[in-house]
Design a protein around this motif. Structure first.
Motif, short mmCIF file in Angstrom:
data_model
loop_
_atom_site.label_atom_id
_atom_site.label_comp_id
_atom_site.label_asym_id
_atom_site.label_seq_id
_atom_site.Cartn_x
_atom_site.Cartn_y
_atom_site.Cartn_z
N GLY A 159 -4.56 2.04 -5.93
CA GLY A 159 -5.87 2.46 -5.45
C GLY A 159 -5.92 3.94 -5.18
N PRO A 160 -7.13 4.49 -5.02
CA PRO A 160 -7.29 5.95 -4.88
C PRO A 160 -6.61 6.54 -3.65
CG PRO A 160 -9.35 4.79 -4.44
CD PRO A 160 -8.41 3.78 -5.03
N HIS A 213 -12.60 1.17 -12.44
CA HIS A 213 -13.23 -0.10 -12.16
C HIS A 213 -14.60 0.21 -11.57
CE1 HIS A 213 -9.64 -3.11 -12.05
NE2 HIS A 213 -9.63 -2.36 -13.12
N ARG A 272 -8.72 4.25 -10.56
CA ARG A 272 -7.46 3.55 -10.31
C ARG A 272 -6.38 4.21 -11.17
NH1 ARG A 272 -10.48 1.81 -7.00
NH2 ARG A 272 -11.02 -0.37 -6.55
N TRP A 273 -5.15 4.18 -10.68
CA TRP A 273 -4.02 4.67 -11.47
C TRP A 273 -3.27 3.47 -12.02
CZ3 TRP A 273 0.33 8.40 -9.32
CH2 TRP A 273 1.21 8.72 -10.35
N LEU A 280 -1.40 -1.30 -10.75
CA LEU A 280 -2.65 -0.64 -10.40
C LEU A 280 -2.59 -0.10 -8.97
CD1 LEU A 280 -5.11 -0.37 -12.28
CD2 LEU A 280 -6.19 -2.19 -10.96
N GLU A 292 0.84 -1.18 0.00
CA GLU A 292 0.00 0.00 0.00
C GLU A 292 0.88 1.24 0.00
OE1 GLU A 292 -2.64 -0.05 3.26
OE2 GLU A 292 -3.73 -1.81 2.59
#
Length: 408
Positions: free
Chosen positions: A192-193, A162, A182-183, A190, A138
């Motif tokens: 997450g925000p 998504h 998503r980036w 990928l 993360e």
């Protein structure tokens, strides 16, 4: 046991003042395939965490002179990246506060077990651990992306969507989707925000909202042509909601298009209530809907319902997660569902991780549900298959191996 098998076995460190509880827990961990070591003093456990980081730390909240919340802070300070499971004989609210503190500190919390523990409960808590698996990577701590990198990501259109499916509880059909950004980072994969949204400037945030709306409406048009017409939810900030440009972005919608729902988080600040109400009213006149996300965790809930033309309330996942165990959580969900019925507002229970709560949500009067226990966020193409299924909720849950019980 030979050295090879010892090296491959996951290690759990246990901190617990009660030796009998620790002994039972040690046996249960062994049954589940984990080697365990027992400590009565936090200093010794922390030394071992630094020397040989374990895969799992199991710790009581009452450990001598030091409380468990203080220990969580010390554990996080070591840079520990494994999993943490709490043991508690205290009030459930205290345990949940401790869990939230751990999450805020960046620890990977697995929840809290009441003492004495049952093997079935321990197995359930460790279900996401998968012995031998590393915790998920993360983006935490200080920002790791520069504003220039985020700007390039916007220009290169590396930000993609998504969709989290939402289901009608009474029929099980796919009723809507929530667009989640998503980036698609060219090197890190990928993201997450939570890894990049807090780093966006206000101007970048507005551009991202426009980009998300355009992508989501484009995907929805493809679904529509194939006969799949779920409502489309897009998260917006209060600044977005009060921006007249939002009306221009959605003015091309035609009669018969599926509902476009703008979700605003309840805890977000709205500095000009009158302007926000005006824009929300104009959006509704233009065929759009407004949803209050994370309902119940802010302090302006009822005034927000009074000021804005709300079509939907999304009950925060923190109330849904412990629905069977916590009578207070169940009472809150039931009260929100009743409020929704009286006001003519649909009520969505979000964060459903256990399909076993569906019958209770239905009895309370929740109309729609979403969550990882039913379907995870998926690319746009997968929505077509899900939407073409008569009982999409049962189909999706069966695909993940989770039982739906007797709930339709």
């Amino acid at each position: 046991m030979n050295e090879t098998s010892q090296a491959s076995q996951a290690l759990a460190l246990v901190l617990e003042a009660d030796m009998e509880v620790a002994a039972v827990l040690s046996l249960q961990l062994e049954v589940l395939g984990l080697e365990s070591r027992y400590y009565r003093h936090s200093a010794h456990l922390l030394d071992e965490v630094v020397r040989r980081p374990p895969q799992l730390v199991v710790m009581g909240l009452e450990v001598g002179s030091e409380d468990g919340i203080a220990l969580l802070r010390r554990l996080a300070a070591t840079g520990y990246r494994g999993w943490v499971l709490l043991l508690s004989g205290v009030e459930r609210k205290i345990a949940r506060i401790a869990e939230r503190v751990g999450q805020t500190l960046g620890l990977h919390m697995l929840g809290c077990l009441d003492k004495p523990m049952r093997l079935a409960d321990l197995r359930r808590c460790l279900g996401s651990l998968r012995v031998g698996r590393e915790p998920p990577a993360e983006v935490t701590g200080d920002p790791v992306f520069s504003s220039e990198e985020l700007e390039l990501a916007l220009l290169r259109q590396e930000l993609t969507l998504h969709y989290q499916p939402q289901f009608e509880l009474s029929s099980g059909r796919l009723s809507g989707v929530e667009a989640l950004v998503r980036w698609a980072h060219p090197e890190l994969g990928l993201i997450g925000p939570a890894g990049f949204l807090p780093l966006l400037s206000p101007e970048q945030g507005k551009r991202l909202t426009r980009h998300v709306l355009e992508m989501a409406l484009s995907d929805a048009a493809i679904w529509h042509r194939q006969g799949v017409m779920p409502s489309l939810s897009v998260n917006v900030t209060p600044d977005d909601l009060m921006c007249p440009d939002l009306l221009a972005l959605t003015r091309h919608r035609r009669p018969g298009d599926p509902p476009l729902v703008l979700e605003v988080t309840e805890t977000a600040a709205m500095h000009d209530d009158l302007l926000g109400s005006e824009v929300a009213a104009r959006l509704c006149l233009g065929g759009l809907e407004v949803s209050v996300d994370d309902f119940g965790v802010g302090f302006s809930s009822l005034s927000r319902l009074q000021l804005l033309p709300i079509s939907e309330l999304k009950v925060d996942r923190s109330f849904v997660r412990h629905l069977h165990e916590e009578s207070q959580d169940a009472a809150i969900v039931e009260a929100v569902a009743l409020l929704g019925r009286r006001l003519g507002i649909r009520v969505v229970a979000e964060g459903v991780e256990d399909p076993g709560v569906l019958a209770l949500l239905d009895r309370f009067g929740c109309t729609h549900v979403q969550g990882f226990g039913l379907a995870r966020p998926m690319p746009a193409g997968d929505i077509l298959e899900l939407g073409a299924t008569q009982d999409a909720m049962r189909f999706s849950t069966s695909a993940t191996g989770e039982p739906l019980g007797s709930t339709p």
